[in-house]
Design an enzyme around this catalytic site. Sequence first.
Site, short mmCIF file in Angstrom:
data_model
loop_
_atom_site.label_atom_id
_atom_site.label_comp_id
_atom_site.label_asym_id
_atom_site.label_seq_id
_atom_site.Cartn_x
_atom_site.Cartn_y
_atom_site.Cartn_z
NE ARG A 85 -3.72 -2.47 2.05
CZ ARG A 85 -4.55 -2.95 2.96
NH1 ARG A 85 -4.78 -2.26 4.06
NH2 ARG A 85 -5.19 -4.10 2.76
CD GLN A 130 -3.50 -8.19 4.30
OE1 GLN A 130 -3.92 -8.90 3.40
NE2 GLN A 130 -4.03 -7.03 4.61
CG ASP A 140 -6.14 -12.13 3.66
OD1 ASP A 140 -7.09 -12.14 4.46
OD2 ASP A 140 -6.12 -11.44 2.63
CG HIS A 172 -10.37 -14.47 1.35
ND1 HIS A 172 -9.03 -14.29 1.05
CD2 HIS A 172 -10.84 -13.26 1.73
CE1 HIS A 172 -8.72 -13.02 1.23
NE2 HIS A 172 -9.79 -12.37 1.64
CE LYS A 184 -15.24 -3.27 10.24
NZ LYS A 184 -13.98 -2.60 9.98
CG HIS A 209 -12.92 -10.82 3.71
ND1 HIS A 209 -12.20 -10.43 2.63
CD2 HIS A 209 -14.22 -10.69 3.35
CE1 HIS A 209 -13.02 -10.06 1.65
NE2 HIS A 209 -14.25 -10.20 2.06
#
Lengths: 609, 609
Positions: free
Chosen positions: B332, B350, B352, B354, B436, B482
Amino acid sequence: MADAQNTSQDLAPMRHSLAHIMATAVQHLWPEAKFGVGPAVENGFYYDIDLGDVTLSEDDFKRIEKEMRKVISQNQTFERSEKPIDEAIVWAEEKRQPYKAELLNDLKRAGTTAAKDLDAAELGLPSEGESAVENVSFYTNGDFTDLCRGPHVDSTGVVGAFKLMRVAGAYWRGKEGNPQMQRLYGVAFTTKEELDHYLNMLEEAKKRDHRKLGRELDLFTFSDLVGAGLPLFTPRGTVLREKLTAVAEQLRKNSGFERVFIPHITKTELYKVSGHWDKFGEELFLVDSQVTKDQFALKPMNCPHHNQVYSSSPRSYKDLPIKYFETTTVYRDERTGELGGLSRVRSITQDDSHAYAQEDQVGEVVGSLIADVNRLYGDVLGMPLKASLSFRDDSDKYLGEKSLWDKAQATIRDLAIANNLDFFEVEGEAAFYGPKIDFLASDALGRQHQVATVQLDFVQPERFQLVYVDNEGQEKRPVMIHCALLGSIERFLSVYIEHTAGWFPFWLAPEQIRILTINDTVLDYVDKITTILAGTTLMEPLKYNELRYSVDARNESLGKKIREATSMKIPVQLIVGPKDVEAKEVSVRTQEGEQKVSLENIADFLRGL
Amino acid sequence: MADAQNTSQDLAPMRHSLAHIMATAVQHLWPEAKFGVGPAVENGFYYDIDLGDVTLSEDDFKRIEKEMRKVISQNQTFERSEKPIDEAIVWAEEKRQPYKAELLNDLKRAGTTAAKDLDAAELGLPSEGESAVENVSFYTNGDFTDLCRGPHVDSTGVVGAFKLMRVAGAYWRGKEGNPQMQRLYGVAFTTKEELDHYLNMLEEAKKRDHRKLGRELDLFTFSDLVGAGLPLFTPRGTVLREKLTAVAEQLRKNSGFERVFIPHITKTELYKVSGHWDKFGEELFLVDSQVTKDQFALKPMNCPHHNQVYSSSPRSYKDLPIKYFETTTVYRDERTGELGGLSRVRSITQDDSHAYAQEDQVGEVVGSLIADVNRLYGDVLGMPLKASLSFRDDSDKYLGEKSLWDKAQATIRDLAIANNLDFFEVEGEAAFYGPKIDFLASDALGRQHQVATVQLDFVQPERFQLVYVDNEGQEKRPVMIHCALLGSIERFLSVYIEHTAGWFPFWLAPEQIRILTINDTVLDYVDKITTILAGTTLMEPLKYNELRYSVDARNESLGKKIREATSMKIPVQLIVGPKDVEAKEVSVRTQEGEQKVSLENIADFLRGL
């Protein structure tokens, strides 16, 4: 694909003669045929032909081959002759061969220099460096004459075994916009056995195509939204990456390498210092920040980053050799020629390492790397290795002290011998920064692929001003040693999937074991089996490798379950029926056949696979 | 840093009153002082002051504090008054307060609307949405009057405990080019105990600063050639990354997640489909290919790539939930405010995941993720957790069916209760794509940090047309879930290094054990010890965690060896002298003290740490 017995060079006159014989046959069948060029190539030959409105297809191959055999059976002598270039042009025009005429006219206009981009052997030209063109040579067999430098075999009767393979469009002289010709390909070998061997191998290679197996075994995928050359790995393909990487990393750790972690981008300044900016500039993906004015790039290699870790602390001779490794993805802005495959990708994951050593430690470090390469390809992967020792020649394009090079090259040769490498030396093939060893692995079809590499580097330590303090308190430059064992994981996978035809060894298979039930009465027994599997961990060749298994307890026939498990190339199928429950056994089905193994021995049995 | 006992809002009137008291004192000491704004802030207050040529330093704090105490001891009442805006401007000019005059003039010119960017509370303005400005309010204590909306405490005698902390340059109204003022900061709490507690914590936080420990413990580095916000991890820091990641991944695997692997770049089309292009456009690093015309970007998140893996094969309800995880670095293009640290970086790794689930599987999947978060922070890392359940409000900015939201929110609340979470609900804080749970971990100093997150997503499955075939053969949309357990590894490390002050738990420490010899007579015995260590593998909390040890056999004093090992915060020091050899023992030195352990028990002892 290399020739099995003969080198391509040995077979070139024969293959080139077959191109002439094919052209003879084509001219017999289509007298208006206009010919381009027709060289020998790896494994065979081709000729580019303009047949006007006639489009060749595989259906025509039989006719052409039949006519070629007629020419061969007549055992026509290949006779060489010469003509002055102007006469040759007249000849080409009279024969209505405009492509030959064009080549000859170009040649006449520009002399030998401009002819470099033409196929000299095709044109009957003197070879490069000879004086200006006066005469050009022709070869005649029977009623066919072709502009050609040769050499050829003596006569059409001694050309070995051949087969026409395919016809494809090809622009005249490879340039888009030029007339499109038909390129007719054949393969040729000295004997029928060699030809058959090659054709079988081609057939086998087609079945093993990693792009096809990648889909069938659900290993990786591509997305139009993500882009060409950027594979995405599914869970099954990711297991392959993970386990192969883990084996390579285990070897690294055993050899004293320590893992580091670097970002995938950097300011381009880093590559200006390293010298890669000039060398890799065109292959760099440039990255724009909208926030800072710095220009960034995606890293195409890791060494300059690792050098930053090295120079983050003062280093003493007592710390050396310092050995970093990392499995990380580099990016190269390559043309995405071969789509859908892993052979050539833009996201290249390297199991990269960089060691920083004192001069007298180079042997120890390189020796340990060679040993790791041997262990990986010999013991673990079962792929025979050859090593190319790439040394310098006497030119002045190399950097670093000559004495350092001599010592390093001698060390490399000694280590190659000591480690029992099957090696050859190539002078003039070293990198400008140091000598290197490139390893070539042979796959199950005898094809050779470049895999691991070990490279000495006398230049980057200089450019990055890397130092250590020696035992007299003096600053010295370390020697840098680059090494990748797998090289590019993606490229290696493309090789290894084809090498194994998707039948991965037990320790590596994404799904190692599938339990197939005969009916639902065995489900309690299956629980007992899975309890054993869950508690079994392989320690060879990869430590701490927990078993990966599944249960197929669907209400389907055993036959269907076996077919599906086999099509996914699962190495071990455990078939469980009521009788197995009674006998406290399982039927173990592998590629070698089926056998009964008692429940109490199943863990040991699997560990022994 | 949150207040220990009171919320900032409770203490704001007191802190704001202290800003006035500080201004009163400054005006007494420097009568020509010109004042800007002086709000309450987290933990304290500040005032921006123009003192002409006078430059304040910490040496002046005592004088100012003494004068403040005088004002406090006089217990002056804070009295509110109002003036029409034109009179207020005349007042400011008479008092030679140009900054106040400027604010009032701006306000008069533009009305309430333009005043939004000013500090309304500072200016004595009616709050936003009230009608046009007529009167502005003032507060007076003793001889000091300030334009101010309040509220204040009743009098200067009731302001609790405070301390001036620092003075720093600040542009007037935060704009470069404006006059530079001096911003004088103080902290304030209700009681002396609270203030001392806070000051101790600040002192402790300074010692624990992860940037300082990162250098001292050789964990990570930065390079000017690579760029700001792009840390490079040394071998020691990489062990931390590796082991923390491995624990998080172990939890994933136990919960049925499968690893996938995606490239770090993509064509920007992917983000146009996902909708992130609009949302993340400015944070994207754009990547230019010199070879193709496609525009690429570095991935700032992984979900759109993972969706491509999901949609690479047809999916049946029998396959769901499908769960992918990956530890991978996103990029980023953030402003690189805090340099040299890991709190805010541009390369963000991350852990991460899903999951793609049927609607009625959401509870099961989210429940298992909450359990994983609890295990990680509770059992493994020892950091107390709070959970913020971020729900929708009644506005129409949310996508997806209302009934789905209601069900999902009820499920999340039930799971929070069932999993014994310390949670609070925040309406209107949901993402537009779904509700979330954000988890906040408390560190050893009581500071809260956002760490793990679990997010439902009803939108991406729609945008990417993700489907599965249900048991009636109909295509349906899965719900996407997520989750990150550690969040950003870099950011988590910045928190965890400070939480532990660099004294990492035994299983995680880069160097777990150092053997310190008293003299060279013990070297054979050390070999026996290292043989035991090499054969000892921890199984908790991270499986297959081989011991990381070193030997310090230098000819140095034991005192020096201990000091060095302690400064590197190595959790276990094994001290070996001739007596230990005789007794077949080792002296084990940990933070808890020193004890003798017999050689035969040392492996068990270490496994029990």
